[in-house]
Design an enzyme around this catalytic site. Structure first.
Site, PDB file in Angstrom:
ATOM      1  N   LYS A 150      29.798 -20.099  68.035  1.00 63.57           N
ATOM      2  CA  LYS A 150      31.037 -19.680  68.673  1.00 63.57           C
ATOM      3  C   LYS A 150      32.024 -20.837  68.677  1.00 63.57           C
ATOM      4  O   LYS A 150      31.653 -22.000  68.876  1.00 63.57           O
ATOM      5  CB  LYS A 150      30.769 -19.233  70.108  1.00 63.57           C
ATOM      6  CG  LYS A 150      29.909 -17.981  70.217  1.00 63.57           C
ATOM      7  CD  LYS A 150      30.656 -16.753  69.767  1.00 63.57           C
ATOM      8  CE  LYS A 150      29.842 -15.499  70.010  1.00 63.57           C
ATOM      9  NZ  LYS A 150      30.565 -14.267  69.632  1.00 63.57           N
ATOM     10  N   LYS A 259      28.300  -3.145  65.237  1.00 55.54           N
ATOM     11  CA  LYS A 259      27.413  -3.129  66.396  1.00 55.54           C
ATOM     12  C   LYS A 259      27.178  -1.682  66.797  1.00 55.54           C
ATOM     13  O   LYS A 259      28.109  -0.877  66.818  1.00 55.54           O
ATOM     14  CB  LYS A 259      28.036  -3.920  67.549  1.00 55.54           C
ATOM     15  CG  LYS A 259      28.316  -5.374  67.186  1.00 55.54           C
ATOM     16  CD  LYS A 259      29.052  -6.116  68.283  1.00 55.54           C
ATOM     17  CE  LYS A 259      29.370  -7.546  67.840  1.00 55.54           C
ATOM     18  NZ  LYS A 259      30.124  -8.305  68.853  1.00 55.54           N
TER      19      LYS A 259
END
Length: 382
Positions: A150, A259
Protein backbone atom coordinates in the site's frame (compact mmCIF):
# COMPACT_ATOMS: atom_id res chain seq x y z
CA UNK A 1 -33.03 -23.48 7.46
CA UNK A 2 -35.23 -22.48 4.60
CA UNK A 3 -33.76 -22.40 1.09
CA UNK A 4 -34.97 -19.39 -0.88
CA UNK A 5 -33.87 -20.97 -4.14
CA UNK A 6 -36.20 -23.91 -3.45
CA UNK A 7 -39.01 -22.20 -1.55
CA UNK A 8 -39.32 -19.55 -4.26
CA UNK A 9 -38.74 -21.62 -7.41
CA UNK A 10 -38.03 -19.77 -10.63
CA UNK A 11 -38.13 -16.30 -9.10
CA UNK A 12 -34.45 -15.50 -9.64
CA UNK A 13 -33.05 -15.81 -13.15
CA UNK A 14 -29.31 -16.65 -13.04
CA UNK A 15 -28.89 -14.76 -16.32
CA UNK A 16 -30.56 -11.59 -15.00
CA UNK A 17 -28.63 -8.37 -14.53
CA UNK A 18 -26.59 -8.14 -11.34
CA UNK A 19 -28.86 -5.39 -10.00
CA UNK A 20 -32.20 -6.99 -10.89
CA UNK A 21 -34.66 -7.13 -7.95
CA UNK A 22 -34.85 -10.44 -6.11
CA UNK A 23 -38.03 -12.21 -5.03
CA UNK A 24 -37.26 -12.49 -1.31
CA UNK A 25 -39.41 -12.71 1.83
CA UNK A 26 -40.00 -9.48 3.73
CA UNK A 27 -37.34 -10.16 6.34
CA UNK A 28 -33.97 -11.88 6.18
CA UNK A 29 -34.56 -13.71 9.49
CA UNK A 30 -37.42 -15.64 7.90
CA UNK A 31 -34.79 -17.75 6.12
CA UNK A 32 -31.53 -16.87 7.88
CA UNK A 33 -31.62 -18.19 11.42
CA UNK A 34 -27.91 -18.38 12.17
CA UNK A 35 -26.53 -14.86 11.74
CA UNK A 36 -23.23 -14.24 13.54
CA UNK A 37 -21.25 -11.01 13.73
CA UNK A 38 -17.61 -11.17 14.82
CA UNK A 39 -14.78 -8.71 15.35
CA UNK A 40 -11.38 -9.78 14.02
CA UNK A 41 -8.32 -8.04 15.56
CA UNK A 42 -5.58 -7.05 13.13
CA UNK A 43 -1.80 -7.36 13.25
CA UNK A 44 -1.33 -3.73 12.25
CA UNK A 45 -3.37 -0.77 11.11
CA UNK A 46 -4.78 -1.32 7.61
CA UNK A 47 -7.20 0.89 5.69
CA UNK A 48 -7.29 3.04 8.80
CA UNK A 49 -8.67 0.27 11.04
CA UNK A 50 -7.26 -2.10 13.66
CA UNK A 51 -10.30 -4.41 13.86
CA UNK A 52 -12.61 -5.80 11.18
CA UNK A 53 -16.26 -6.62 11.78
CA UNK A 54 -17.89 -9.23 9.53
CA UNK A 55 -21.29 -10.95 9.47
CA UNK A 56 -21.55 -14.67 8.69
CA UNK A 57 -24.47 -16.95 7.85
CA UNK A 58 -25.05 -20.30 6.16
CA UNK A 59 -27.22 -21.59 3.33
CA UNK A 60 -27.62 -24.76 1.28
CA UNK A 61 -24.17 -24.32 -0.35
CA UNK A 62 -22.33 -23.47 2.85
CA UNK A 63 -21.24 -20.44 4.84
CA UNK A 64 -20.97 -16.93 3.42
CA UNK A 65 -19.66 -13.58 4.61
CA UNK A 66 -21.31 -10.16 4.45
CA UNK A 67 -18.76 -7.49 5.31
CA UNK A 68 -19.11 -4.14 3.53
CA UNK A 69 -17.02 -1.53 5.30
CA UNK A 70 -18.99 0.38 7.89
CA UNK A 71 -18.89 3.66 5.96
CA UNK A 72 -20.66 2.18 2.91
CA UNK A 73 -24.31 3.11 2.38
CA UNK A 74 -27.16 0.72 1.70
CA UNK A 75 -27.03 1.00 -2.09
CA UNK A 76 -23.40 -0.11 -2.26
CA UNK A 77 -23.60 -2.58 0.64
CA UNK A 78 -26.61 -4.36 -0.89
CA UNK A 79 -24.40 -5.57 -3.74
CA UNK A 80 -22.17 -7.22 -1.14
CA UNK A 81 -25.24 -8.95 0.30
CA UNK A 82 -26.25 -10.20 -3.14
CA UNK A 83 -22.83 -11.85 -3.41
CA UNK A 84 -23.19 -13.40 0.04
CA UNK A 85 -26.61 -14.82 -0.78
CA UNK A 86 -25.19 -16.33 -3.97
CA UNK A 87 -22.19 -17.89 -2.21
CA UNK A 88 -24.44 -19.39 0.47
CA UNK A 89 -26.79 -20.84 -2.16
CA UNK A 90 -29.78 -18.81 -1.01
CA UNK A 91 -30.01 -17.45 -4.55
CA UNK A 92 -28.63 -19.14 -7.71
CA UNK A 93 -25.22 -18.15 -8.98
CA UNK A 94 -25.30 -15.99 -12.08
CA UNK A 95 -23.73 -18.07 -14.88
CA UNK A 96 -21.18 -16.13 -16.89
CA UNK A 97 -21.76 -16.37 -20.67
CA UNK A 98 -18.26 -17.71 -21.34
CA UNK A 99 -18.57 -20.76 -19.14
CA UNK A 100 -20.92 -23.63 -18.57
CA UNK A 101 -22.91 -24.11 -15.42
CA UNK A 102 -21.16 -26.08 -12.65
CA UNK A 103 -21.02 -29.78 -13.34
CA UNK A 104 -22.78 -30.59 -10.11
CA UNK A 105 -24.93 -28.76 -7.60
CA UNK A 106 -22.80 -27.76 -4.60
CA UNK A 107 -23.67 -29.31 -1.27
CA UNK A 108 -23.14 -27.79 2.16
CA UNK A 109 -19.48 -26.86 2.52
CA UNK A 110 -18.52 -27.76 -1.05
CA UNK A 111 -17.20 -25.95 -4.10
CA UNK A 112 -18.02 -26.67 -7.77
CA UNK A 113 -16.42 -29.87 -9.01
CA UNK A 114 -14.31 -28.09 -11.64
CA UNK A 115 -12.37 -26.12 -8.98
CA UNK A 116 -12.36 -28.51 -6.02
CA UNK A 117 -8.88 -29.60 -4.97
CA UNK A 118 -7.06 -26.76 -6.74
CA UNK A 119 -4.84 -24.15 -5.18
CA UNK A 120 -4.43 -20.52 -6.20
CA UNK A 121 -1.28 -18.44 -5.80
CA UNK A 122 -1.52 -15.39 -3.57
CA UNK A 123 0.53 -12.29 -2.94
CA UNK A 124 1.69 -11.01 0.41
CA UNK A 125 0.28 -7.64 1.49
CA UNK A 126 2.46 -4.92 2.98
CA UNK A 127 0.45 -2.19 4.70
CA UNK A 128 1.65 1.37 5.07
CA UNK A 129 4.17 0.80 7.86
CA UNK A 130 7.61 1.98 9.03
CA UNK A 131 10.61 0.26 7.46
CA UNK A 132 11.40 -1.67 10.66
CA UNK A 133 8.02 -3.42 10.42
CA UNK A 134 8.51 -4.68 6.87
CA UNK A 135 10.41 -7.84 7.81
CA UNK A 136 8.10 -8.99 10.64
CA UNK A 137 4.95 -8.37 8.56
CA UNK A 138 6.31 -10.24 5.54
CA UNK A 139 7.48 -13.11 7.75
CA UNK A 140 3.82 -13.92 8.46
CA UNK A 141 3.33 -14.86 4.80
CA UNK A 142 6.19 -17.31 4.52
CA UNK A 143 7.46 -17.89 0.98
CA UNK A 144 5.52 -15.82 -1.56
CA UNK A 145 6.66 -14.78 -5.01
CA UNK A 146 4.64 -11.55 -5.16
CA UNK A 147 3.97 -8.75 -2.66
CA UNK A 148 1.55 -5.83 -2.92
CA UNK A 149 2.44 -2.72 -0.93
CA UNK A 150 0.00 0.00 0.00
CA UNK A 151 1.12 3.55 -0.74
CA UNK A 152 -0.41 7.04 -0.52
CA UNK A 153 -2.08 6.44 2.85
CA UNK A 154 -2.01 10.22 3.29
CA UNK A 155 -1.85 11.04 -0.39
CA UNK A 156 1.29 12.51 -1.87
CA UNK A 157 2.42 13.56 1.62
CA UNK A 158 3.25 9.88 2.28
CA UNK A 159 5.74 9.60 -0.60
CA UNK A 160 8.91 9.78 1.49
CA UNK A 161 7.54 7.18 3.91
CA UNK A 162 6.49 4.98 0.99
CA UNK A 163 9.92 5.18 -0.61
CA UNK A 164 11.63 4.27 2.66
CA UNK A 165 9.37 1.24 3.07
CA UNK A 166 9.85 0.08 -0.52
CA UNK A 167 13.62 0.44 -0.35
CA UNK A 168 13.64 -1.73 2.75
CA UNK A 169 11.40 -4.23 0.96
CA UNK A 170 13.75 -4.36 -2.05
CA UNK A 171 16.74 -4.79 0.26
CA UNK A 172 15.04 -7.80 1.86
CA UNK A 173 13.38 -9.18 -1.28
CA UNK A 174 15.37 -8.17 -4.38
CA UNK A 175 13.79 -10.84 -6.63
CA UNK A 176 10.18 -10.73 -5.40
CA UNK A 177 7.55 -9.36 -7.79
CA UNK A 178 6.18 -6.05 -6.48
CA UNK A 179 2.81 -4.40 -6.97
CA UNK A 180 1.66 -1.06 -5.54
CA UNK A 181 -1.83 0.08 -4.55
CA UNK A 182 -2.61 3.76 -3.97
CA UNK A 183 -6.38 3.34 -3.43
CA UNK A 184 -6.97 6.41 -5.64
CA UNK A 185 -4.85 8.57 -3.34
CA UNK A 186 -3.25 10.90 -5.94
CA UNK A 187 -4.13 13.63 -8.37
CA UNK A 188 -2.80 13.13 -11.89
CA UNK A 189 0.20 15.41 -11.35
CA UNK A 190 0.99 13.70 -8.04
CA UNK A 191 0.63 10.26 -9.61
CA UNK A 192 3.10 11.19 -12.34
CA UNK A 193 5.67 12.33 -9.79
CA UNK A 194 5.05 9.20 -7.71
CA UNK A 195 5.44 6.96 -10.77
CA UNK A 196 8.79 8.56 -11.57
CA UNK A 197 9.90 7.84 -8.01
CA UNK A 198 8.52 4.28 -7.95
CA UNK A 199 10.00 3.30 -11.32
CA UNK A 200 13.22 2.19 -9.62
CA UNK A 201 11.39 -0.72 -7.95
CA UNK A 202 10.54 -2.70 -11.12
CA UNK A 203 6.77 -2.89 -10.62
CA UNK A 204 4.46 -5.53 -12.06
CA UNK A 205 1.65 -2.97 -11.93
CA UNK A 206 0.42 0.12 -10.07
CA UNK A 207 -3.14 -0.20 -8.84
CA UNK A 208 -5.61 2.72 -8.93
CA UNK A 209 -3.24 5.68 -8.47
CA UNK A 210 -6.04 8.17 -9.32
CA UNK A 211 -9.81 8.01 -8.70
CA UNK A 212 -11.61 8.39 -12.03
CA UNK A 213 -11.57 6.31 -15.20
CA UNK A 214 -10.77 9.36 -17.35
CA UNK A 215 -7.88 10.23 -15.03
CA UNK A 216 -6.46 6.71 -15.36
CA UNK A 217 -6.61 7.04 -19.14
CA UNK A 218 -4.90 10.44 -19.05
CA UNK A 219 -2.24 9.10 -16.69
CA UNK A 220 -1.48 6.15 -18.98
CA UNK A 221 -1.10 8.46 -21.97
CA UNK A 222 1.32 10.72 -20.10
CA UNK A 223 3.32 7.77 -18.75
CA UNK A 224 3.73 6.49 -22.31
CA UNK A 225 4.79 9.95 -23.52
CA UNK A 226 7.44 10.12 -20.80
CA UNK A 227 8.66 6.60 -21.51
CA UNK A 228 7.76 5.26 -18.04
CA UNK A 229 6.89 1.55 -18.51
CA UNK A 230 4.45 1.28 -15.60
CA UNK A 231 1.39 -0.96 -16.01
CA UNK A 232 -1.79 0.57 -14.56
CA UNK A 233 -4.45 -1.59 -12.87
CA UNK A 234 -8.01 -0.52 -12.07
CA UNK A 235 -9.77 -1.51 -8.86
CA UNK A 236 -12.28 1.05 -7.59
CA UNK A 237 -13.01 2.11 -11.19
CA UNK A 238 -14.14 -1.43 -12.00
CA UNK A 239 -16.36 -2.25 -9.08
CA UNK A 240 -18.04 1.15 -8.97
CA UNK A 241 -18.39 2.01 -12.65
CA UNK A 242 -21.78 1.24 -14.16
CA UNK A 243 -20.18 -0.10 -17.33
CA UNK A 244 -16.85 -1.92 -16.93
CA UNK A 245 -16.36 -1.70 -20.68
CA UNK A 246 -15.58 1.98 -20.20
CA UNK A 247 -12.22 1.18 -18.63
CA UNK A 248 -11.22 -0.94 -21.63
CA UNK A 249 -12.70 1.44 -24.22
CA UNK A 250 -10.78 4.42 -22.81
CA UNK A 251 -7.59 2.42 -22.42
CA UNK A 252 -7.64 3.37 -18.76
CA UNK A 253 -5.94 0.21 -17.48
CA UNK A 254 -4.18 -2.93 -18.61
CA UNK A 255 -5.26 -5.04 -15.62
CA UNK A 256 -8.45 -5.11 -13.57
CA UNK A 257 -8.78 -6.01 -9.89
CA UNK A 258 -11.97 -7.90 -9.06
CA UNK A 259 -13.55 -8.73 -5.70
CA UNK A 260 -16.46 -11.08 -5.14
CA UNK A 261 -18.53 -9.08 -2.66
CA UNK A 262 -18.30 -5.57 -4.18
CA UNK A 263 -19.17 -6.92 -7.65
CA UNK A 264 -22.22 -8.83 -6.46
CA UNK A 265 -20.98 -12.42 -6.69
CA UNK A 266 -18.75 -14.84 -8.55
CA UNK A 267 -20.91 -14.90 -11.68
CA UNK A 268 -21.12 -11.11 -11.82
CA UNK A 269 -17.35 -10.86 -11.41
CA UNK A 270 -16.80 -13.28 -14.30
CA UNK A 271 -19.14 -11.13 -16.38
CA UNK A 272 -17.05 -8.04 -15.61
CA UNK A 273 -13.87 -9.85 -16.61
CA UNK A 274 -15.40 -11.10 -19.84
CA UNK A 275 -16.88 -7.70 -20.70
CA UNK A 276 -13.62 -5.84 -20.19
CA UNK A 277 -11.43 -8.34 -22.05
CA UNK A 278 -8.59 -7.42 -19.70
CA UNK A 279 -6.36 -9.63 -17.52
CA UNK A 280 -7.80 -9.90 -14.02
CA UNK A 281 -6.47 -10.36 -10.51
CA UNK A 282 -8.83 -11.45 -7.72
CA UNK A 283 -8.38 -9.60 -4.46
CA UNK A 284 -9.97 -9.75 -1.03
CA UNK A 285 -12.01 -7.09 0.71
CA UNK A 286 -10.18 -7.75 3.98
CA UNK A 287 -12.32 -10.77 4.77
CA UNK A 288 -12.26 -13.70 7.14
CA UNK A 289 -11.43 -17.16 5.81
CA UNK A 290 -15.10 -17.57 4.88
CA UNK A 291 -14.97 -14.60 2.51
CA UNK A 292 -11.53 -15.55 1.21
CA UNK A 293 -12.90 -18.96 0.18
CA UNK A 294 -15.29 -17.30 -2.28
CA UNK A 295 -12.39 -15.29 -3.70
CA UNK A 296 -10.35 -18.47 -4.15
CA UNK A 297 -13.21 -20.07 -6.09
CA UNK A 298 -13.34 -17.07 -8.42
CA UNK A 299 -9.55 -17.05 -8.80
CA UNK A 300 -9.59 -20.71 -9.86
CA UNK A 301 -12.05 -19.81 -12.63
CA UNK A 302 -10.13 -16.85 -14.10
CA UNK A 303 -9.68 -17.04 -17.86
CA UNK A 304 -6.09 -17.65 -18.96
CA UNK A 305 -5.03 -15.64 -22.01
CA UNK A 306 -1.78 -14.72 -23.72
CA UNK A 307 -2.29 -11.14 -22.60
CA UNK A 308 -2.70 -12.26 -18.99
CA UNK A 309 0.42 -14.41 -19.13
CA UNK A 310 2.48 -11.56 -20.59
CA UNK A 311 1.64 -9.23 -17.70
CA UNK A 312 0.88 -11.53 -14.78
CA UNK A 313 2.69 -14.78 -15.55
CA UNK A 314 1.45 -18.33 -15.94
CA UNK A 315 -0.09 -18.45 -12.46
CA UNK A 316 -1.77 -15.24 -11.35
CA UNK A 317 -0.91 -14.33 -7.77
CA UNK A 318 -4.17 -13.07 -6.30
CA UNK A 319 -4.67 -10.76 -3.33
CA UNK A 320 -6.16 -13.45 -1.11
CA UNK A 321 -3.42 -13.79 1.48
CA UNK A 322 -4.88 -11.10 3.75
CA UNK A 323 -5.80 -13.63 6.44
CA UNK A 324 -2.25 -13.03 7.65
CA UNK A 325 -3.29 -9.51 8.63
CA UNK A 326 -5.52 -10.85 11.42
CA UNK A 327 -4.42 -12.16 14.80
CA UNK A 328 -7.55 -14.34 15.00
CA UNK A 329 -9.97 -15.88 12.51
CA UNK A 330 -13.28 -17.75 12.66
CA UNK A 331 -11.49 -21.10 12.37
CA UNK A 332 -8.45 -22.60 14.07
CA UNK A 333 -5.10 -21.39 12.73
CA UNK A 334 -4.34 -24.68 10.96
CA UNK A 335 -7.69 -24.49 9.13
CA UNK A 336 -7.59 -20.81 8.15
CA UNK A 337 -7.11 -19.75 4.52
CA UNK A 338 -3.63 -18.40 5.05
CA UNK A 339 -0.83 -18.92 2.52
CA UNK A 340 1.39 -21.98 2.59
CA UNK A 341 4.29 -21.67 0.16
CA UNK A 342 2.48 -18.80 -1.55
CA UNK A 343 -0.83 -20.55 -2.20
CA UNK A 344 -4.22 -21.27 -0.62
CA UNK A 345 -6.62 -24.14 -1.40
CA UNK A 346 -9.94 -23.80 -3.19
CA UNK A 347 -12.35 -24.99 -0.53
CA UNK A 348 -15.26 -23.93 1.62
CA UNK A 349 -14.84 -22.88 5.25
CA UNK A 350 -17.11 -23.85 8.13
CA UNK A 351 -16.59 -21.52 11.12
CA UNK A 352 -15.70 -23.00 14.46
CA UNK A 353 -18.59 -22.47 16.93
CA UNK A 354 -16.21 -21.64 19.76
CA UNK A 355 -14.47 -19.00 17.63
CA UNK A 356 -17.82 -17.46 16.69
CA UNK A 357 -18.61 -17.11 20.37
CA UNK A 358 -15.18 -15.85 21.40
CA UNK A 359 -15.03 -13.21 18.66
CA UNK A 360 -18.67 -12.14 18.83
CA UNK A 361 -19.41 -8.42 18.93
CA UNK A 362 -21.44 -6.89 21.75
CA UNK A 363 -25.27 -6.90 21.43
CA UNK A 364 -25.38 -3.28 20.27
CA UNK A 365 -23.06 -3.96 17.34
CA UNK A 366 -24.93 -7.15 16.48
CA UNK A 367 -28.17 -5.15 16.30
CA UNK A 368 -26.46 -2.55 14.08
CA UNK A 369 -25.34 -5.24 11.63
CA UNK A 370 -28.72 -7.00 11.71
CA UNK A 371 -30.47 -3.74 10.83
CA UNK A 372 -27.92 -3.04 8.11
CA UNK A 373 -28.45 -6.49 6.64
CA UNK A 374 -32.21 -5.94 6.71
CA UNK A 375 -31.85 -2.57 4.95
CA UNK A 376 -29.77 -4.22 2.21
CA UNK A 377 -32.20 -7.15 2.02
CA UNK A 378 -35.07 -4.72 1.48
CA UNK A 379 -33.09 -2.87 -1.19
CA UNK A 380 -32.47 -6.15 -3.06
CA UNK A 381 -36.20 -6.87 -3.04
CA UNK A 382 -36.69 -3.73 -5.13
Amino acid sequence: MADIARSHPGTVDPEAAADAPLDLPDRFDEVMGDLHVVRLPMVTRFRGITEREVALFSGPSGWAEFSPFVEYGTAEASRWLRASLEVSGLIPQKTAPAEAAPSSTPVHGSVPAETSGETVDVNGTLPACPPDQVAPILSRYGRVGTVKSKVAEHGFASLDEDLARLREFRRLCPETTLRLDANAGYTISEALRACEAFAEFDLQYFEQPVPEVEQLAELREELARRGLPIVIAADESIRKAEDPLRVAELGAAEVIIVKVQPLGGIGAALDVIGASGLPAVVSSALESSVGLAAGAELAARLPRTDRSRDILGDRVACGLGTGRLFTADVVAEDEALTPVDGAIPVTRIVPDPDRLQQLAVDPGRFDWWAQRLQNCWSALRG
